[in-house]
Every structure is written in C-alpha cells, then in structure tokens.
Write a protein that holds these residues in place. Structure first.
Motif, PDB file in Angstrom:
ATOM      1  N   THR A  13       6.025  89.460  32.802  1.00 26.78           N
ATOM      2  CA  THR A  13       5.841  89.877  31.407  1.00 26.78           C
ATOM      3  C   THR A  13       5.594  88.675  30.502  1.00 26.78           C
ATOM      4  O   THR A  13       4.714  88.699  29.625  1.00 26.78           O
ATOM      5  N   GLU A  14       6.352  87.607  30.717  1.00 22.08           N
ATOM      6  CA  GLU A  14       6.186  86.399  29.900  1.00 22.08           C
ATOM      7  C   GLU A  14       4.800  85.783  30.098  1.00 22.08           C
ATOM      8  O   GLU A  14       4.179  85.305  29.138  1.00 22.08           O
ATOM      9  N   VAL A  15       4.313  85.794  31.337  1.00 24.38           N
ATOM     10  CA  VAL A  15       2.976  85.259  31.609  1.00 24.38           C
ATOM     11  C   VAL A  15       1.909  86.099  30.913  1.00 24.38           C
ATOM     12  O   VAL A  15       0.987  85.570  30.275  1.00 24.38           O
ATOM     13  N   ILE A  16       2.019  87.410  31.030  1.00 27.25           N
ATOM     14  CA  ILE A  16       1.048  88.286  30.383  1.00 27.25           C
ATOM     15  C   ILE A  16       1.067  88.096  28.867  1.00 27.25           C
ATOM     16  O   ILE A  16       0.007  87.978  28.226  1.00 27.25           O
ATOM     17  N   GLU A  17       2.247  88.038  28.282  1.00 29.03           N
ATOM     18  CA  GLU A  17       2.344  87.855  26.837  1.00 29.03           C
ATOM     19  C   GLU A  17       1.768  86.513  26.398  1.00 29.03           C
ATOM     20  O   GLU A  17       1.159  86.406  25.324  1.00 29.03           O
ATOM     21  N   ARG A  18       1.947  85.495  27.224  1.00 24.82           N
ATOM     22  CA  ARG A  18       1.381  84.177  26.885  1.00 24.82           C
ATOM     23  C   ARG A  18      -0.129  84.241  26.873  1.00 24.82           C
ATOM     24  O   ARG A  18      -0.775  83.713  25.954  1.00 24.82           O
ATOM     25  N   PHE A  19      -0.720  84.867  27.864  1.00 28.57           N
ATOM     26  CA  PHE A  19      -2.176  84.983  27.885  1.00 28.57           C
ATOM     27  C   PHE A  19      -2.682  85.841  26.732  1.00 28.57           C
ATOM     28  O   PHE A  19      -3.730  85.551  26.150  1.00 28.57           O
ATOM     29  N   ARG A  20      -1.948  86.879  26.396  1.00 26.24           N
ATOM     30  CA  ARG A  20      -2.361  87.742  25.288  1.00 26.24           C
ATOM     31  C   ARG A  20      -2.357  86.987  23.965  1.00 26.24           C
ATOM     32  O   ARG A  20      -3.104  87.329  23.039  1.00 26.24           O
TER      33      ARG A  20
ATOM     34  N   ILE B 261      -0.369  96.651  40.055  1.00 29.25           N
ATOM     35  CA  ILE B 261      -0.750  97.884  39.359  1.00 29.25           C
ATOM     36  C   ILE B 261      -0.525  99.104  40.250  1.00 29.25           C
ATOM     37  O   ILE B 261       0.088 100.098  39.846  1.00 29.25           O
ATOM     38  N   ASN B 262      -1.025  99.038  41.485  1.00 28.76           N
ATOM     39  CA  ASN B 262      -0.910 100.176  42.402  1.00 28.76           C
ATOM     40  C   ASN B 262       0.548 100.471  42.759  1.00 28.76           C
ATOM     41  O   ASN B 262       0.951 101.644  42.842  1.00 28.76           O
ATOM     42  N   THR B 263       1.324  99.412  42.968  1.00 26.53           N
ATOM     43  CA  THR B 263       2.738  99.599  43.305  1.00 26.53           C
ATOM     44  C   THR B 263       3.503 100.198  42.128  1.00 26.53           C
ATOM     45  O   THR B 263       4.332 101.096  42.296  1.00 26.53           O
ATOM     46  N   TYR B 264       3.233  99.703  40.935  1.00 31.14           N
ATOM     47  CA  TYR B 264       3.897 100.201  39.726  1.00 31.14           C
ATOM     48  C   TYR B 264       3.591 101.681  39.512  1.00 31.14           C
ATOM     49  O   TYR B 264       4.493 102.487  39.268  1.00 31.14           O
ATOM     50  N   GLU B 265       2.322 102.039  39.624  1.00 30.50           N
ATOM     51  CA  GLU B 265       1.923 103.416  39.345  1.00 30.50           C
ATOM     52  C   GLU B 265       2.343 104.389  40.438  1.00 30.50           C
ATOM     53  O   GLU B 265       2.497 105.581  40.176  1.00 30.50           O
ATOM     54  N   SER B 266       2.560 103.883  41.647  1.00 27.52           N
ATOM     55  CA  SER B 266       3.023 104.751  42.734  1.00 27.52           C
ATOM     56  C   SER B 266       4.506 105.072  42.625  1.00 27.52           C
ATOM     57  O   SER B 266       4.996 105.983  43.299  1.00 27.52           O
ATOM     58  N   LYS B 267       5.227 104.290  41.817  1.00 26.91           N
ATOM     59  CA  LYS B 267       6.680 104.431  41.619  1.00 26.91           C
ATOM     60  C   LYS B 267       7.501 104.031  42.851  1.00 26.91           C
ATOM     61  O   LYS B 267       8.727 104.174  42.852  1.00 26.91           O
ATOM     62  N   GLU B 268       6.850 103.517  43.887  1.00 26.36           N
ATOM     63  CA  GLU B 268       7.585 103.202  45.116  1.00 26.36           C
ATOM     64  C   GLU B 268       8.598 102.086  44.915  1.00 26.36           C
ATOM     65  O   GLU B 268       9.570 101.973  45.671  1.00 26.36           O
TER      66      GLU B 268
ATOM     67  N   GLU C  49       9.734  95.861  38.334  1.00 24.46           N
ATOM     68  CA  GLU C  49      10.951  96.097  37.555  1.00 24.46           C
ATOM     69  C   GLU C  49      10.911  95.355  36.223  1.00 24.46           C
ATOM     70  O   GLU C  49      11.477  95.826  35.217  1.00 24.46           O
ATOM     71  N   GLN C  50      10.271  94.206  36.188  1.00 25.63           N
ATOM     72  CA  GLN C  50      10.219  93.396  34.973  1.00 25.63           C
ATOM     73  C   GLN C  50       9.132  93.869  34.011  1.00 25.63           C
ATOM     74  O   GLN C  50       9.215  93.617  32.806  1.00 25.63           O
ATOM     75  N   LEU C  51       8.105  94.528  34.539  1.00 25.27           N
ATOM     76  CA  LEU C  51       6.974  94.943  33.715  1.00 25.27           C
ATOM     77  C   LEU C  51       7.229  96.288  33.039  1.00 25.27           C
ATOM     78  O   LEU C  51       8.159  97.013  33.389  1.00 25.27           O
ATOM     79  N   ASN C  52       6.355  96.619  32.086  1.00 24.84           N
ATOM     80  CA  ASN C  52       6.379  97.933  31.453  1.00 24.84           C
ATOM     81  C   ASN C  52       4.951  98.465  31.386  1.00 24.84           C
ATOM     82  O   ASN C  52       3.999  97.809  31.834  1.00 24.84           O
ATOM     83  N   ASP C  53       4.787  99.639  30.836  1.00 24.80           N
ATOM     84  CA  ASP C  53       3.461 100.261  30.789  1.00 24.80           C
ATOM     85  C   ASP C  53       2.452  99.407  30.023  1.00 24.80           C
ATOM     86  O   ASP C  53       1.267  99.357  30.377  1.00 24.80           O
ATOM     87  N   GLN C  54       2.901  98.728  28.980  1.00 25.42           N
ATOM     88  CA  GLN C  54       2.003  97.891  28.191  1.00 25.42           C
ATOM     89  C   GLN C  54       1.430  96.751  29.031  1.00 25.42           C
ATOM     90  O   GLN C  54       0.228  96.453  28.962  1.00 25.42           O
ATOM     91  N   GLY C  55       2.295  96.110  29.811  1.00 19.53           N
ATOM     92  CA  GLY C  55       1.833  95.029  30.658  1.00 19.53           C
ATOM     93  C   GLY C  55       0.848  95.508  31.708  1.00 19.53           C
ATOM     94  O   GLY C  55      -0.160  94.839  32.001  1.00 19.53           O
ATOM     95  N   ILE C  56       1.116  96.670  32.279  1.00 18.41           N
ATOM     96  CA  ILE C  56       0.208  97.231  33.279  1.00 18.41           C
ATOM     97  C   ILE C  56      -1.137  97.579  32.645  1.00 18.41           C
ATOM     98  O   ILE C  56      -2.199  97.340  33.241  1.00 18.41           O
ATOM     99  N   ARG C  57      -1.120  98.120  31.444  1.00 20.53           N
ATOM    100  CA  ARG C  57      -2.377  98.428  30.750  1.00 20.53           C
ATOM    101  C   ARG C  57      -3.201  97.169  30.523  1.00 20.53           C
ATOM    102  O   ARG C  57      -4.436  97.185  30.642  1.00 20.53           O
ATOM    103  N   TRP C  58      -2.520  96.064  30.188  1.00 17.17           N
ATOM    104  CA  TRP C  58      -3.251  94.808  29.981  1.00 17.17           C
ATOM    105  C   TRP C  58      -3.918  94.356  31.276  1.00 17.17           C
ATOM    106  O   TRP C  58      -5.084  93.954  31.267  1.00 17.17           O
TER     107      TRP C  58
END
Length: 249
Positions: free
Chosen positions: A43-50, A67-74, A91-100
């Motif tokens: 999340t911190e890496v994504i926010e830094r790039f954003r 992305i695939n693992t997050y959306e599969s909920k496994e 576990e650390q990410l949220n929907d916003q990070g995945i959308r990015w």
C-alpha cells in the motif's frame, strides 16, 4: 533532461524512498512494473507512486498475480504452511490499491533527448531477452508502431538483472534491475536502478535499510504459518543468509 528508471520494487518502500531521495532532481520517472508481492509494504509503495508526477508506469506479472489472488478471496483462508507473501500483500491492500494496479497499462511510450522509449515489464512470457536487431524491430512494430526511424530504446524489468544491451546505432534495450532484491546467484544487497541524463544511461546501486523486511520474516519463523521457502528467500534477500535455501533456525 533526467529520466529515473526503476522496476521490480516488490512492496519495498524503504528501497523506493531511498532511490527517490537520491535522485530527487529527475524530470521523468518510469517504472517497468512489479510494485507488489515479495515485500511488506504494498500500500505504501502504491501511494508513493500515486503521489509522483511525470511518470510512465506499466504493470508486472506479480501485480497481476496479486490482483487475481485478491479478487479470488483465496487469501482469506490459507492453510498453515501454504501462506505466501502474496497472501500477506493482499491482507495489506484494499480495493483502492487493487483498482490502481488494474488501471496500469501493459506498455508505455515517451520521448526524451532525441530518443524514443518503449516500456514493458517483460519481453516474453518467460525470461527471454532481445538478442537481434530483427527481434527488436519486430517487437517495436507490434507494440509501438511500424515507424522504426530515429534512436529507439526499450526498457524492461522482470529479470532483476541490470544491463544495457546495444544491438546497433540507435537500437538499445536496458533493464534497471530490481529496486528490491537480486536473483539467488547474486548476493548484492543494494537497490538497483538507472538514470538517463541527456541521453546517457547509468546503471546505479544504493544501500538502504533492509531491516524491516528481515524482521517481518523472523516473525513468521515461529508461527509455522508461512511456507518455509518464502521465509528462506527473505533471509537471503534481506538478511545475511548465504543462499536462498539456508535452513531456518
């Protein structure tokens, strides 16, 4: 004009911030993918790039895996001993990070100092590299158009190996290496990246604080939750283990 080139950050915010602080005077930043996985701060890496401006970014294969693992909920129900860093990242990410991550393109293009640049995470589905002018022209035509005039460079990541490959005058490709870690046959622990200043490429390395990644791996040793090989990789990449398969204490 100064272009900062990074790749394969792999959720390693300490390495990324160290590079950005060192090269704060860049004009353009490009990243050849893999912002996530095999690190602890996605999340911190994504926010830094954003937060950065004048960027050209593409996704990597690990980003697609996250992305695939997050959306599969496994990642929500992983058996002990089969847990991986990709599950930790989810576990650390949220929907916003995945959308990015999902909005990132496969390829990107820009021009600077008389050079045309094409960016992609990897050349093929494995670890192949471009070894001929014919292959270079073919790849360029497929991804960036049929105009093969002028000076052209391709930027790839994925292999975690720094290189500048000159195929001919005005026909080159480069890899900045990984900002986070090396392959098992390379014990170098620094963050790798590249700069291109007024058209001149320089491959660079810089030390950074590896302790947070190492300490997180040590936390998992006593729980038997994470796959042992995943922890061993961290002990090598971010600790002092001599190999990526050194037994855990």
């Amino acid at each position: 004009m100064k272009v900062l080139v990074v790749s394969d950050v792999h959720a390693n915010i300490a390495a990324l911030n160290t590079i950005l602080e060192k090269e704060a005077d860049y004009n353009i930043l490009c990243c050849a993918g893999d912002y996530t996985d095999y690190g602890i701060y996605p999340t911190e890496v994504i926010e830094r790039f954003r937060s950065l401006k004048n960027t050209h970014l593409v996704y990597g294969n690990h980003d697609l895996h996250v992305i695939n693992t997050y959306e599969s909920k496994e990642w929500k129900n992983v058996e002990d001993g089969k847990y991986k860093w990709v599950h930790y990242n989810c576990e650390q990410l949220n929907d916003q990070g995945i959308r990015w991550l999902k909005q990132l393109p496969e390829t990107a293009y820009f021009e600077a100092d008389g050079w045309k640049y094409g960016i992609a995470h990897q050349y093929d589905s494995g670890y192949g590299t471009i070894e001929s002018r014919y292959a270079f022209d073919k790849y360029w035509a497929e991804h960036y158009g049929t105009d093969n005039t002028g000076n052209r460079r391709l930027i790839f990541g994925h292999t975690h190996r720094q290189c500048i490959h000159i195929l001919g005058d005005g026909m080159e490709w480069l890899n900045p290496g990984s900002a986070s870690y090396r392959r098992p046959d390379d014990p170098d622990k620094t963050a790798h990246y590249a700069t291109i200043t007024d058209g001149e490429i320089r491959l660079k390395q810089i030390p950074y604080d590896r302790k947070p990644q190492f300490e997180k791996a040590k936390e998992f040793i006593s729980t038997d939750k994470m796959m042992r090989t995943e922890i061993q990789d961290f002990m090598f990449f971010f600790g002092d283990a001599k190999t990526s398969r050194e037994p855990l204490e």
